[in-house]
Each structure stands twice: as C-alpha cells, then as structure tokens.
Write a protein that holds these residues in place. Structure first.
Motif, PDB file in Angstrom:
ATOM      1  N   ASP A   1      -0.856   8.225 -11.811  1.00 32.23           N
ATOM      2  CA  ASP A   1      -1.457   7.802 -10.536  1.00 32.23           C
ATOM      3  C   ASP A   1      -2.818   8.447 -10.315  1.00 32.23           C
ATOM      4  O   ASP A   1      -3.717   7.837  -9.733  1.00 32.23           O
ATOM      5  CB  ASP A   1      -0.534   8.156  -9.373  1.00 32.23           C
TER       6      ASP A   1
ATOM      7  N   ASP B   1       0.846  -1.193   0.000  1.00 33.79           N
ATOM      8  CA  ASP B   1       0.000   0.000   0.000  1.00 33.79           C
ATOM      9  C   ASP B   1       0.883   1.246   0.000  1.00 33.79           C
ATOM     10  O   ASP B   1       1.716   1.434   0.900  1.00 33.79           O
ATOM     11  CB  ASP B   1      -0.911   0.011   1.229  1.00 33.79           C
TER      12      ASP B   1
ATOM     13  N   THR C   1       0.335   0.649  -8.190  1.00 36.10           N
ATOM     14  CA  THR C   1       0.088   1.976  -8.761  1.00 36.10           C
ATOM     15  C   THR C   1       1.069   2.208  -9.907  1.00 36.10           C
ATOM     16  O   THR C   1       2.018   1.439 -10.102  1.00 36.10           O
ATOM     17  CB  THR C   1       0.294   3.082  -7.699  1.00 36.10           C
TER      18      THR C   1
ATOM     19  N   LYS D   1      -9.065   7.499  -5.116  1.00 38.85           N
ATOM     20  CA  LYS D   1      -8.362   6.214  -5.168  1.00 38.85           C
ATOM     21  C   LYS D   1      -7.311   6.281  -6.276  1.00 38.85           C
ATOM     22  O   LYS D   1      -7.590   6.687  -7.404  1.00 38.85           O
ATOM     23  CB  LYS D   1      -9.364   5.094  -5.456  1.00 38.85           C
ATOM     24  N   LEU D   2      -6.063   5.926  -5.926  1.00 38.74           N
ATOM     25  CA  LEU D   2      -4.971   5.987  -6.897  1.00 38.74           C
ATOM     26  C   LEU D   2      -5.181   4.963  -8.003  1.00 38.74           C
ATOM     27  O   LEU D   2      -5.650   3.845  -7.764  1.00 38.74           O
ATOM     28  CB  LEU D   2      -3.631   5.736  -6.202  1.00 38.74           C
TER      29      LEU D   2
ATOM     30  N   SER E   1      -9.729   8.846 -12.402  1.00 36.65           N
ATOM     31  CA  SER E   1      -9.561   8.296 -11.055  1.00 36.65           C
ATOM     32  C   SER E   1     -10.897   8.211 -10.337  1.00 36.65           C
ATOM     33  O   SER E   1     -11.762   9.090 -10.483  1.00 36.65           O
ATOM     34  CB  SER E   1      -8.612   9.170 -10.250  1.00 36.65           C
TER      35      SER E   1
ATOM     36  N   THR F   1      -4.327   2.128 -10.693  1.00 37.23           N
ATOM     37  CA  THR F   1      -3.442   0.962 -10.692  1.00 37.23           C
ATOM     38  C   THR F   1      -3.356   0.390 -12.109  1.00 37.23           C
ATOM     39  O   THR F   1      -4.043   0.855 -13.031  1.00 37.23           O
ATOM     40  CB  THR F   1      -3.962  -0.109  -9.725  1.00 37.23           C
TER      41      THR F   1
ATOM     42  N   TYR G   1       1.402  11.468  -0.640  1.00 34.53           N
ATOM     43  CA  TYR G   1      -0.042  11.582  -0.728  1.00 34.53           C
ATOM     44  C   TYR G   1      -0.635  11.894   0.635  1.00 34.53           C
ATOM     45  O   TYR G   1      -0.157  11.435   1.660  1.00 34.53           O
ATOM     46  CB  TYR G   1      -0.639  10.295  -1.296  1.00 34.53           C
TER      47      TYR G   1
ATOM     48  N   HIS H   1      -6.244  10.680  -0.202  1.00 38.87           N
ATOM     49  CA  HIS H   1      -5.995   9.652  -1.200  1.00 38.87           C
ATOM     50  C   HIS H   1      -5.967   8.288  -0.527  1.00 38.87           C
ATOM     51  O   HIS H   1      -5.698   8.184   0.671  1.00 38.87           O
ATOM     52  CB  HIS H   1      -4.659   9.887  -1.910  1.00 38.87           C
TER      53      HIS H   1
ATOM     54  N   HIS I   1      -5.126   3.786  -1.515  1.00 44.94           N
ATOM     55  CA  HIS I   1      -4.634   2.831  -2.512  1.00 44.94           C
ATOM     56  C   HIS I   1      -5.309   1.483  -2.276  1.00 44.94           C
ATOM     57  O   HIS I   1      -6.381   1.207  -2.826  1.00 44.94           O
ATOM     58  CB  HIS I   1      -3.106   2.737  -2.428  1.00 44.94           C
TER      59      HIS I   1
END
Length: 1577
Positions: free
Chosen positions: A1280, A1183, A1238, A1294-1295, A1285, A1297, A1324, A1328, A1330
């Motif tokens: 990213d 993460d 990511t 949310k980043l 997004s 991927t 971040y 944000h 992940h």
C-alpha cells in the motif's frame, strides 16, 4: 523509634554508632501513623466532644455542633448555634497553643437519659452565647428546637472554664445538673463581653433542675467563692459514691499562672439543696522543684476507685521552661480524697467551720508506684480491662500513649500506639467508643480520629503476644495471629482465643522429650484449638527431605511422633516438625549442628540440643541417654547460670546510679560540663553529639545517661571519642519522640546533669517558594515546614550532576538557601531538594530551573531635579523576584555609578517592568542625559541593559510613501494576471463538467437496465452466535465489559456453592410485591438515570433467566402500571422510548423468547441480505480512508468524487502452505479486481475468491500474506505504501493501487507467506489518501491522455442513480427478509408475540380504548420498534461478523423503511425529501398492507391457554440453565438496592403487607455486610 523499653530483661550493650538503616526502621516501625484510621475534619478548632450510647459522636467546633456516626465517615446532622451556614466564632479568639480545658465557645456537651425506660436520649449543651446559654435537645434530632433552655448557666467567656454532670435523684427521679464555672474573669477588656447578674458574680457551683421550665430560673442552690479569692479553673465533673466531684485549680487569668495547688471540691448528689462536703488539695509535684500546679486532664477509673489526673508545671509562653519532668500522671485513691476533704472556707464560702485559724488544706499524696513523669502530657483516660488498669495518655506532640498498670498499680513504660503526622497537641479529653471497646476517639486541633486501642498485630508469635501483657490482645488459634477478641472468629468458641490471663505457657509449642532410653517423642504442649478433623504430625529431615516419622490421632487427642534412637539418626543436622489439623498447622525447625562442641549446660540448652546430666555433656537429641538425665529445659541449668552471671559493660543495659567517690580520694579530679550540642535530635538518633567542658582526658570511663519517661529504662551510652580535654563526642541511639534528661558520669562517680535533650520527629516540608528559579542560580529559596533544626545537610539532586551540598540557614520552621548554578546544563531542569538526617535522605519537593531572564531595554526619567526613575523592561516569565534578589546600578558620565533602590515589579500583557528609584541627588537632568547603561544583578546573573533608542520622525515620512507606491503597482499587476487565469480556468471547467454530465447520465441509465448482480446462492454455514453471546449483546449493547463476568463456566459450579447472602437475595426478589415496589421506588429517584434503569432491567433478566414464568408476571404488572401513567396523558406514546425499567425488560423478554424464531426463520434471509449488500458495495470503488463507496443505499456514504476505473482480471497463484497442504484445493484462481483498488483491498478480494472456489478459507490470516507481481523472471512485492508512493504537495501520501503498479489483464500475482512482522488492521491517518484527494489537489491537471489540460469537476447529484442501482440489486433478498419477519409459518405465530399482542388487546378493552390506532401503535412499539429494528441494524448481535460503518449506514436505511411499513401516518414526500426516504417510497404502501394483514392474522388466531404459555416459558428456562453467572447479576442488583436502601426501606414501611419483606431485606443487608467485613467481596 523504640516503642517500649520494659524493665524485665537486661539489654545487651548498645553499639557505639547504630546502623543508619536499622535506626531508620526503628524510628518508623513502632507506632501506627494512621493511614487507615478514619478522620473527621471540622472547619474550626474543636472545643468539646462526647459520645452517646446509641446516637453517634457529638463534636462542637466554633459555633457548630456536628452529630457523626461512630465510624466518623458520615455527618448525620449539624446544628448552627450562632448564624445558619456559618461555623466561625462570633468573636475573634486567639487561643493559646495549648488551650486549657474548657477554653472554647462550647462549654458543656453532656448526653444523658440514654437507655432510661420510656424516655428519649437527651443532650445538654452549653455555649458562651447569650451570656452563657444552656439548651436541652433530643439526641436523635439536633435540628428540632430545644426542649428547654436558659441563660447564665455556663461561663460566657471563651477562656473561662465550665464543668458539669447530669444525674438522677429524688423521689420523683428527676434529672439535675451540677455545674461549676468561671463566671467572671478579671480582665477588663473581656469583662464587657458578658455581664452576669450580680447574684452570679461570686457563684462557683450551681445545682439546677433540668426538667424545669427554664434552666436558669429554678436554681436549687449555689456554692459561692470565698471573698477575695481569685478565679478557679474547673477541669472536670464526675459522680462517685453518692457525691459530685469537681477537680480544679486556682488560676490568674491575667498573668497565666496557677496561684495555688490543684484541688478537688465535693458536693452531695442531692435533689433538694446543694450541700458542700469539703475540698482537698492534690499534690503531684514529685520530681519537679516548683511542683505541678496546673491540672490539664482528668479521668475517673470507677471500677478501681481511682482518679487519674495529668498535672503540669508552668512552661512559659514559648514553652522555654519545659523539661523532661514538666508533666506527670498521678493516680489518687478516691476513698482517701473523700476522707481528707474538709469543709473549710479556703476557696468557697461555707457556714460550717470545722477548721482552725490559719489551717491549710492537707495535700493528698498520689499512689507513688503509678506516678509517671513525662515532658509533655496533655490528656488521660483510664479504664479496667480483664482486671488490668489501662491508661491512655495524649501528648503535646500528637502521640497517643498506652500504660498498663501492674498488680500493685505499678506503671510500665508507655507504648506509643498512634502518632499524628502533623504533631498537633492532643485534646484534653479522650473519649472511648461506647459500643466497641477496641476503639478510642482521639481529638487534636480540628480533627477527630477513631484509633484502635492496641497494635496487636505487631506481636508475631503467641508467646510474644501473651508476654506483652496487653489485656486488649490475645492469641487467636483459628487465625494463628495476635488479635482483639472481637476479631477472632468464630466468636462463640471461648477456647479459640487465649488472653493474657492464660499466660505464655498456654501457647502451643512443639516439644522434644525422652520417653525411654531408646526413644525420643515429639509432641505439642500448651492450649490447642478445638478441631473436628484428625491430627497429623510429621518429622522431616531438612537435608534429605526424607520423612523420619509420621503420626495420626483422632480429633480429641494430640498427635505424637516417636523417634527410635538409631546410629543413622546422629547424622541428622536439622529437622522440621509439623503438626496440623485441617487448615490449622504449627511447625518448628530444630537445628542439631555441633551439639558435642558445647561444654556447659546453658549454652547447650540454648540451642536445640539436649544435656545428658549423668554424662555431663551436650548430646544430639536422638542419642541414647537415660530419661531421668535427659534435660532440655533451661531451669535445669539454673545453678550454672548463677555461677556465670555476666558482668555489664557501660555501653548498655539498665542504669543504676552509682554515687560512690573515686577509688583514691587523694587523686580526686574535678570534671566540668559546660554544654551539649545539639539540644534537639531526630528520632533516628545522632552520631556526633558534642559535649564541652573540662578535664575530659583525665577520665578513663565516661558514659552518658539519658532519662526520659520516668517508668522507662534509662539509656547508657559509652563515649565515642574524647576529642581533647574540653570536647568529647557521643553517638546517640534512635528513640521515640520525647524530652530526656542528660547527665554524664565519669569513672563511675556521680552523674553530672547536662540539661534536657529532645528527640523530635523527622523534618517535614510543606512549601518551597519560589518554586521556579533561573539557571544561573543565586536566588534566595525558602522552605517552610517543621523540625528543620535536626537536619545535617540540605542537598540539591540533579539528574546529571548528582547530589550537591548547599549551605543553608535553618530554624525550626524554615530553611533558607541560595539556589546553586546549573549553567552549562540543559536550559530547563527539575531538581529535587532533599534533607539529610543521619544517613537518611528525605524528599522535600522539587525546584524548577528555567532559562535566565531576558531584559529588552531600560528608560531613565528624571522626577524633579533630586530623583531619577529607572524602568527596566523584561520579557514575561514565571520567576518570582523579590527585593532581596535584585541589585540595580546606573552608569553615567565617565564610569560613575549610582545604586538604584528597588520599588516594585509590574507585569503587563507583553512585558514586565521593574521600577527602581535613585533619590537624594542634585542634578537629575544632567545625569539623565549622560546615562549610558544599567547593570542588573539577579543572584549569580549579572547583565548590562542598554537604554532604548527612539526612531526619528523624518525617517518614517520618507520611507512610508515609497513603500505605498510599490505596493499599489504590485497589487494592480497581480490582479490583472489573476483575472485572466480565472477566466481561462472557468471555461475549461464548464467544458469538462458538460462532458462528465453526459457520460455519467448515460452510464447510469445503462446500468439500471442491464446490470445484474451474481448473488451467491450457497454461502456455506450461517455463522450464528450462540445464545449466550446473542443475549449479552442484546441486553448490554453499549457495555461490552459485562460479557466476561457473565460468561463464567457455570457447568462445573456446585449448586450448593451459592453463598448465603445471594441465596437470601434471590429468594427476596422472587417476592413479586417486593420487587415491584423496589422498581417503582428506584424509578422515582432523580439520580437513577436511564442507563441505570436499562442495566437494572438486564441484570434482573439474567437473575431470572431460569424463572421466565415469574419474569413474565413481573412484566405484566409493570406494563399495567406504565399504562396507568400513560393513559392520563397520551397513550400512543407508551413503549415508544426506553426510559423505564419495564421498557428495557420488554426488549430483553422479546429477545429471550424470540431467539429460536430468529435463528430458525429469519436468520438465513438476514445473513443473505448482509452478504449481498457487501458484494454489491465491493463491486465498485471503495475509499479505504473514509469507507465511502460508489454503490450504497445511504447518500451520506456515497463516493461521488469517483475516478474512472476499470476491471482487471488477475491470475493468482497461492503458495503451498502446511495449513492446507493435504487438502484438495485449487491454487491457481482467476480474480477480478478494480484498477483503483489498494493492495489491501485486492488481498481481501483474492481471499474471498479462494473461499468461493474451494469452500474453505486459505490457511493464513490476511495480515500474514503478501502479494508479488510476476513479470518474466522478475518479482516485485506489492504494498500500500512504498518508496514509489506519490506524495502530494501538502505532505499527504497517496496509497498505491493496482493501477499505480500498471498491472494489466492476465498478469500473474503470487500469494506468499510473510516471514515476520505481521501487522494488525492498518488504520490510516489524515496523512494518507486513496480516492478522495485533499482540497489542494482536487483541481490539479488530470494526467490522463483523454483530458490533458482539463480539470475533473464532480457533482454529487450525478451519482444518485447508484443508490437506486444498489436497491435493485438487493431488492429480492430484502423482500424475502421482510416477509420472513411478518409471516406466520404453519399458520402459527411465535408464542411470545401472540401472548403479548393478546395481552395488549385485553388491556385496551379493560381501559375502554376504542381507537384501533392506539393498540396498533402499542404492538408496533413493543415488537418491531423494540426488537426487530434493533436486530436489523445490528447483524453482529446475531452472527459472528464485523459490522463496518458503511454497512451500518445502509442498514439504517433498510430499518427506516421497515419501520415506515408499520406506521399509520401517510407520508407526504416531495422532490426535496431526503433520498433515504424517497428510495423506498413506492414500496412502503405494499408493505403497510402486508403488516395490517399480519396483525389481523395474529388477532384471529385462537388465544393461547395459560398452560401452553407456561409450558413454553418453562422449556425456554430449562434451555438457558447454567448459561450465565447469575450470582454476578444478583450482586449488581444488590448494589442498586443498597445505594437507595433508606428510600426502599421507607417505602416498604409505608406499604401494607410488606412487613415480612422488610425483615428479609434487613436480613439480606446484614449478610452482605458480614460478607464485606470478611473480605469475600
């Protein structure tokens, strides 16, 4: 403000209106205002001050006596004379604004017996307490009880006077006190304060033996007041020519008026009996119609045989009678006073009667030439410097003046050398510094300042310095500036400093003269500094830059430059001549423009041209002329000057009063002066001073003459504008603070007096209240401060509306104005209040504007039938509303109104209530029922407030039940729906949990049995840090700021360049006994913290880096001392923590000695462990936000909220870049990433793959590249965060991927170089996420196909097998590392380990310690715990890598397992034990056996000889030469030594055999102090 107007040269005419900027600069430039002067502030007004020769300065204030050091920066001791801890006066005393000498609770402060053989210095103090008590105490120890004391020695009245002097006399050489005092005051209300004995009631002067048992009992004699005489106020006491003199004046304490002339009484300086030798009156009344009968201050100039006094006329209670001639400084010859003193019964009783009946004392006249008249003098101190008499004068407005008397004791115009900003009157006693003649102590109010006696630095040239005739100042050749002699270095060369006796002709000056008809010579005349290097002189054409001449000469001779007379040189318009020798240089510019245009000799020679006498013309200096006719000196033009003496205009210059009548007596005109306004102006001057009177338009020439201090020039100002027959305007120039006499002269006639005019300081603001007002304005604002009566305008400065003039009403100490309205601008605004004086704007403070007050309602309530009470409710705010700001009116009936009288304002938690009352009415109840509204006026704000309405009761009775029924039905419905929904969700979650548990347990089992980590066997060169950075990171793990100051390049430094102070300190710390004593002394100090101990040890290690043999011996001594401390308590705890200098020193010593072993043996397996651990962590999801990972050793860093993930194989194409264009690199690489990575994580894996494939990194940084997904001909940049997004419900992004972009196996990714806008590492925020979703999203429906409609439910314990998986992956590497640490390569232990372990064994034997566990623990605490664990947890200490928080957590688990292997206790672990302990529980027993074998093997090795160890340490020392800037370490060590200097010195004094070290330490401190003075530090 002009500092000094000297009498010598006449001044040019003044401009009618001086430039504002010039006037402001003149007002501020001259005197020092003391920003850098040390100040001591006491709690109470200072009543006495004295300076001793060796024990500092003594200051009495209130009931306290303080002993200060000479710099006034530290209080050495304090004596509470009345109540301990309290300095306030025992009786409330309201002293006058100008206290008379001796009007305080402290009456005497006399240091004596200083420097006497075999005697300590003593201090005699006198106080009003205990009926006028007197005490003798030791100068060096005030807190020690008094040696002798007595009562009824000094005046017991705070307003009464006392003066005394202590002297030695008689065969036994005893000390005697001659004291004069006002024992009885006539006021009945104060007489009860103390009741002196009947024998003392008429005593004026007493003689006492200070060495007797009690000061009061053994009186040797009294001089009594004459019967019927009034009170005498004594000012001073001093010794001269075998007699004691007391200056005094008769004074009526009731009326506050002097009743006779100031006088001097004289008694014999005797040891046996008091012998009256007469009295003489002193007349200093010249220039004042009533005479000056008050004596304010006294000073004996003993070297000159002259006494100086400040005399004053009566000024009235409010100073209303003060005039420019109120006070005067008068000097009297002591021989004349002694001669004219007669023993008559004028003021004192005497048995001898040598006087005739009715004869009055003859008044002694002062030295007329030295009398100085001033409006407000308060104090004087006189001395002789270089045969010049110098007088320092204090003033009532806080100035310190300096007067230098000429050869005939002629007083010059005083110079202002200091001004107190607060304008506090200067105390009557000025005290010189007893050791440094360049300082004087200035007392005023509650403050004492140490002031320099001259402002030498204001003189910018040698000529200006020496013509100022200030004996304290001289020209310093080496510094090339005007200085005190003490400031001119080197001090030992008397030729380096020119004093005023040398005269300005001695100043070095560049001179042009004609040495022959065709040659001009340039040379230097005057006194030159002694130089050891050769002299150089250069003449350069400034227009072309070409050198015209260059000369050299040996050190003993002055350089000359000879210029031939050439035709080409006639065109040279300007030259620069420079003479230099080493660092000393002198230059001058000569300008030869338009020489031929000057027709007369004075004008010609006034420039840089020359006058050819035979040809009677002005010539270029390089033009041919006979040497006898070549003139460049103004003296040769004297005749011409006399012929053309300029006539003075009335606009300026020194004024000579002309009392001749008008030219034509038949046309005699009477001019009448009525007034002048204003009477006070600022030091900037005033451009519109109005004089009123009559017949002004009849005069053709009107001038105003200002006369201030009698010895200064008068100002002559031409009238600016005659407005009409009765009004005219003058523009007055800037001046310093003082009161001046003003007179007006018409057409050269007599000067008609207008009265005094005061120049005062610029206004100063201290408070604006209220500081907050409302935006509509109109509130009354008050400013407090001083000197407001000279302001021209009050201005409000707003950022948008600019400067706004407001009408103000100002007095001297306050100004009132109405706040202007800023309605329409911003609701909140800060404005600046400014004062305009002439064209200068002074900031006075700020005024804050807020929104207008908000009123919410009002209530009217009757109080009986004759009074109404109105309560107005207002929201709470920050306004300070006063009675004058608010006006309240009540409206009732048909437009009838009543004024309501404001009572008070009450602030509650929610509202503010304004209360007002209407009184004197007859029908209060009927008005109450008919009242409608209330009008409130706050300044410009006018509001109408309605009365509050109260809801009726039946309204609530109906509405409340209805609402209650609705709420009950809604609650029942919602509860039933929620219950069904919760039941459904619970069944779904249980089903999902069961499925997840099965899958995770099976996957974990399979992974443990099948997973294999492809460890990289070759990882290139290990990135070791160099020794310098390794050592600094180990020495200062938490202080990275030391790195740059210790890593200065030492190879280019000269070995001899170390300054003397550091060399001496280096030699001193190489004294083992001294260093050990210092360390033990420091460790005993309470505020020498653990951090300080660690820093000191590290500085010491660096300072002794090239002396490791000596450092090791210090370590041994300190370790033995530590064992002595520990053996008394628990020896097993020794070296366990880092709480002492020796423990940190041991850590540093191990780091230095084992750095080679670490690099050669342990470094490679350690780097392999870190690399392998990183590889395993990155194999699973990580993460980005929290750094938690699926694969880890530490449960705290376990990513248990893991999503489903899969591996994606990418075909990566690297763009060709110039950085690796020529290299044979593969640019098409297959890279495995995870679909949950990511884009940033994918970049890192792609970079690592490139490095593994090609053996070298890609030519760009990570933040300089971008990734593009190739889909057919389309290209999409991967980021990213972009517009696609996902943004969750609560705004969290949310980043992106790899899975977000739906990238599949085999997809092509292009690596390209970004154009611009490179960003550094992205951090971040909480906005944000992940892999770990926020709580609100954790239970949302999963969008995957397999779990549609179900919820993911995670349990942390499901993933604990991942810890075991990670352990298995790195196990072989870890064991290789551990065994490299506790192995013995070639059956030899590192020297440091073998040596120190043997040392510990030997110490255990010496102390008869038989328990083997103790020695094992000592060894463990000194090596693994102190060194290896530190290295294992901090790979960045050894390698050039960045340690992530996650790696740090994993290494902590490994370090714990490492330390458990060295522990002797058996671990009893259960199922509930922490996973970090359980992970290596099975391996620990094996490791323990290996450790025991390791310890035994070291012990069994043959012992090292001392020569072997010394050789090893010597080699290590040589390796580290010039690694560090050792001077910095020595400087830091000295800071600790000087911080605890007294404690260390005391310890050295008590220890035997350290006398030489004590002397060396004092020598080191002297060297450092000198270095600090010279500003080398």
């Amino acid at each position: 403000m002009e500092v000094s107007r000297r009498k010598a040269p006449p001044r040019p005419p003044r401009p009618a209106a001086p430039l504002p900027l010039l006037a402001y600069l003149l007002a501020l430039a001259a005197p020092s205002r003391g920003a850098d002067e040390p100040v001591w502030r006491s709690e109470q007004a200072i009543g006495a001050i004295a300076a001793s020769r060796a024990d500092g300065v003594f200051v009495a204030s209130g009931s306290c006596l303080d002993q200060l050091d000479y710099s006034l920066e530290h209080r050495l001791s304090r004596l509470y004379r009345d109540q301990a801890g309290n300095c306030t006066e025992p009786v409330s005393l309201a002293p006058p604004a100008r206290p008379r000498p001796g009007s305080s609770f402290s009456k005497l402060l006399l240091p004596y017996s200083e420097g006497a053989a075999d005697l300590q210095g003593l201090l005699l103090t006198g106080w009003t307490f205990d009926r006028g008590a007197c005490e003798v105490r030791l100068l060096g120890n005030l807190s020690h009880s008094s040696l002798r004391n007595g009562t009824e020695v000094v005046s017991c009245h705070p307003q009464g006077s006392t003066a005394g002097v202590v002297y030695r006399a008689g065969d036994q050489n005893r000390w005697y006190l001659a004291v004069a005092a006002t024992y009885v005051l006539p006021e009945p209300e104060t007489a009860s304060r103390c009741n002196p004995a009947a024998s003392d009631r008429d005593t004026a002067i007493a003689l006492k033996d200070t060495e007797g048992r009690s000061l009061a009992t053994e009186e040797l004699g009294r001089l009594k007041l004459r019967g019927g005489a009034g009170s005498l106020h004594f000012v001073d006491a001093f010794l001269w020519n075998g007699s004691v003199y007391f200056p005094y004046y008769p004074y009526n304490y009731t009326s506050g008026a002097a009743t006779g002339w100031p006088s001097m009484v004289r008694i014999a300086q005797s040891a046996k009996v008091l012998q009256f030798q007469g009295q003489a009156a002193l007349d200093c009344g010249h220039g004042h119609p009533d005479g000056r009968r008050l004596l304010l201050s006294s000073s004996l100039v003993e070297a000159l045989g002259v006494w100086a006094g400040v005399f004053s006329a009566a000024t009235g209670e409010g100073q209303e009678k003060r005039s420019p001639a109120t006070t005067a400084l008068c000097l009297f010859r002591m021989s004349e006073i002694q001669e004219r003193a007669k023993s008559c019964s004028w003021d004192f009783q005497t048995a001898e009667q040598n006087c005739k009946e009715g004869e009055q004392p003859e008044r002694v006249q002062p030295i007329a030439s030295s009398t100085l008249i001033h409006s407000d003098l308060t104090s004087v101190y006189g001395t002789v410097v270089m045969n010049r008499t110098v007088l320092f004068l204090g003033t009532g407005d806080g100035q310190l003046l300096k007067v230098i008397l000429g050869e005939n004791l002629t007083s010059n115009c005083p110079e202002v050398i200091y001004e107190i900003k607060e304008e506090t009157p200067v105390f009557y006693k000025l005290v010189p510094h007893p050791k440094k003649s360049i300082y004087i102590y200035l007392t005023a109010g509650k403050e004492v300042r140490r002031i320099r006696v001259a402002n030498c630095s204001k003189h910018k040239s040698c000529t200006e310095c020496l013509t100022a005739t200030d004996p304290h100042c001289g020209w310093c050749h080496s510094l090339q500036r005007c200085t005190f002699k003490e400031d001119c270095v080197p001090l030992d060369n008397y030729e380096n400093w020119l004093d005023i006796s040398s005269g300005a002709k001695k100043c070095p000056q560049i001179n042009l003269f004609r040495s022959s008809e065709d040659k001009t010579t340039v040379t230097v005349v005057g006194s030159l500094p002694p130089r050891r290097s050769e002299w150089k002189c250069v003449v350069k054409n400034l227009d072309t830059g070409r050198e015209l001449c260059r000369g050299r000469s040996p050190p003993g001779r002055v350089c000359t430059c000879n210029m031939p007379t050439r035709a080409t040189y006639k065109d040279v318009l300007a030259v620069n001549v420079t003479f230099s020798s080493g660092s000393w240089h002198l230059s001058k510019r000569f300008n030869f423009t338009n020489c031929s245009s000057f027709r007369e000799c004075p004008a010609c020679i006034g420039t840089d041209c020359a006058w050819c006498k035979s040809e009677r013309k002005c010539i270029h200096p390089f033009t041919a002329c006979d040497p006898s006719d070549y003139k460049t000196n103004q003296e040769h033009c004297q005749v011409a000057v006399e012929k053309r003496a300029p006539s003075k205009t009335a606009g300026g210059g020194r004024f000579t009063e002309n009392r001749s009548s008008r030219a034509n007596p038949g046309l005699q005109q009477v001019f009448y002066i009525k007034s002048i306004e204003p009477r006070k102006i600022s030091t900037l001057g005033k451009s519109n001073v109005i004089v009123t009177g009559a017949n002004f338009s009849q005069a053709s020439n009107i001038t105003m003459i200002l006369k201030g201090t009698s010895t200064c020039d008068k100002d002559v100002i031409q009238v600016s504008h005659v407005l009409n027959d009765t009004h005219m305007k003058f523009s007055l120039p800037s001046s310093r603070k003082e009161m001046k006499d003003v007179c007006i002269q018409f057409d050269g006639g007599n000067c008609t007096s207008v009265g005094p005019l005061s120049y005062i300081a610029l206004p100063h603001c201290s408070l604006i209240y209220p500081a907050t007002t409302w935006i509509s304005g109109g509130q009354n604002i008050t400013i407090l401060g001083r000197n407001f009566d000279v302001i021209d305008n009050l201005i409000i400065s707003h950022e948008l509306k600019g400067n706004i003039n407001v009408s103000e009403y100002c007095m001297a100490t306050s100004c009132r104005f109405s706040a202007p309205s800023f309605k329409g601008s911003k609701a909140r605004a800060n404005v600046t209040v400014k004062l305009r004086v002439q064209e200068t704007y002074l900031d006075c403070g700020s005024l804050q504007y807020l929104e207008d007050p908000r009123f919410t309602g009002c209530r009217v309530e009757p109080e009986g039938d004759t009074e109404l009470e109105v309560k107005i409710q207002k929201e709470n705010d920050d306004f300070n509303i006063s009675k004058t700001d608010i006006e309240i009116t009540l409206f009732h009936g048909e437009n009838k109104q009543l004024n309501c009288s404001f009572e008070n304002i009450t602030r509650n938690q929610d509202l503010t209530i304004i209360l007002c009352k209407i009184k004197g009415i007859t029908n209060a109840n009927s008005i109450d029922t008919s009242s409608k509204k209330v009008r409130v006026k706050l300044g410009n704000l006018e509001l109408y407030v309605e009365q509050e309405t109260v809801p009726t009761t039946w309204y609530f009775l109906i509405v409340l039940p209805v609402l209650l029924v609705i709420v009950i039905f809604a609650a029942v419905g919602v509860t039933r729906h929620k219950s069904k929904e919760l039941s459904r969700k619970q069944s779904q979650q249980l089903e999902l949990l069961e499925s997840e548990l099965r899958k995770e347990i099976r996957d974990g089992f399979a992974e443990l049995q099948m997973d294999k980590l492809d460890v990289v066997d070759s990882f290139g060169t290990v990135p070791f840090l160099d020794y310098k950075h390794f050592a600094l990171r180990t020495f200062f793990p938490e202080s990275g700021g030391f790195t740059h100051i210790f890593t200065e390049d030492m190879h280019n430094r000269d070995a001899n360049d170390k300054n003397e102070s550091l060399t001496a300190l280096d030699a001193l710390i190489c004294n083992k006994s001294f260093l050990v004593t210092v360390i033990h002394t420091l460790e005993k100090q309470k505020n020498f913290s653990v951090k300080d101990r660690c820093l000191f040890a590290s500085f010491l290690t660096i300072a002794l880096q090239t002396k490791l043999v000596y450092l090791t011996s210090i370590l041994e001594v300190l370790t033995r001392d530590l064992m002595e401390q520990s053996s008394n308590m628990q020896p097993k705890l020794m070296l366990r923590r880092t709480e002492s200098v020796v423990e940190k020193l041991l850590t540093n010593w191990m780091s230095v000695c084992l750095s080679g072993f670490l690099r050669e043996t342990v470094g490679e397996p350690f780097y392999l462990l870190v690399t392998t651990l990183n590889q395993k962590i990155n194999k699973g999801p990580v993460d980005v936000i929290t750094c938690k990972a699926l694969y880890t050793l530490n449960e705290d860093w376990l990513l248990w909220q893991v999503p489903e993930f899969s591996t994606v194989a990418l075909n990566v194409v690297f763009e060709k870049i110039p950085e690796n264009e020529s290299a044979d690199v593969c640019r098409n690489i297959s890279v495995n990433v995870l679909d949950c990575d990511t884009i940033g994580q994918a970049k890192e894996k792609i970079f690592q793959a490139f490095l593994s494939k090609n053996g070298s990194p890609y030519g760009l940084q990570l933040n300089e590249i971008g990734l593009e997904l190739q889909v057919g001909t389309r290209q999409k940049e991967l980021l990213d965060i972009d517009s696609s997004s996902v943004i969750l419900e609560d705004g969290i992004t949310k980043l992106n991927t790899i899975g977000h972009y739906e990238i599949s196996n085999g997809s092509t990714i292009k690596v390209f170089k970004k154009i611009a806008n490179f960003t550094t590492d992205v951090e971040y925020s909480e906005d944000h996420c992940h892999l770990i979703l926020p709580d609100s999203e954790a239970f949302q429906d999963v969008q995957g196909k397999r779990h549609r409609g179900k919820h993911k439910f995670k349990v942390k314990e499901m993933y604990l097998t991942k810890l075991l998986s990670t352990k298995v992956a790195i196990h072989s590497v870890l064991e290789k590392l551990f065994r490299s640490i506790w192995s013995l390569p070639n059956s030899r232990a590192p020297f440091a380990i073998k040596y120190f372990f043997d040392f510990l064994d030997a110490q255990a034997e010496n102390k008869k310690i038989t328990d083997p566990d103790v020695v094992h623990i000592w060894k463990t605490n000194s090596l693994p715990l102190r060194f290896w664990v530190n290295i294992l947890k901090n790979p960045q200490f050894v390698f050039d890598i960045k340690k992530t928080p996650h790696i740090d957590g994993c290494l902590s688990v490994i370090a714990q397992a490492f330390m458990d292997a060295f522990s002797l206790t058996e671990q009893q672990l259960g199922k509930e034990a922490p996973t970090n302990k359980l992970l290596y529980a099975k391996d620990i027993p094996t490791y323990k056996e290996e450790v025991k074998s390791y310890y035994k093997a070291i012990r069994d090795l043959p012992p090292l000889s001392s020569s072997e160890m010394e050789e090893f340490l010597t080699q290590e020392s040589k390796k580290h030469e010039n690694e560090f800037n050792e001077e910095v370490a020595l400087t830091e060590i000295y800071k600790y030594i000087v911080k605890y200097f007294d404690e260390i010195l005391n310890k050295l004094e008590r220890e035997r055999g350290l006398e030489e070290a004590q002397k060396q330490l004092l020598h080191v401190k002297v060297l450092f102090d000198e270095k600090k003075k010279c500003k080398w530090m």
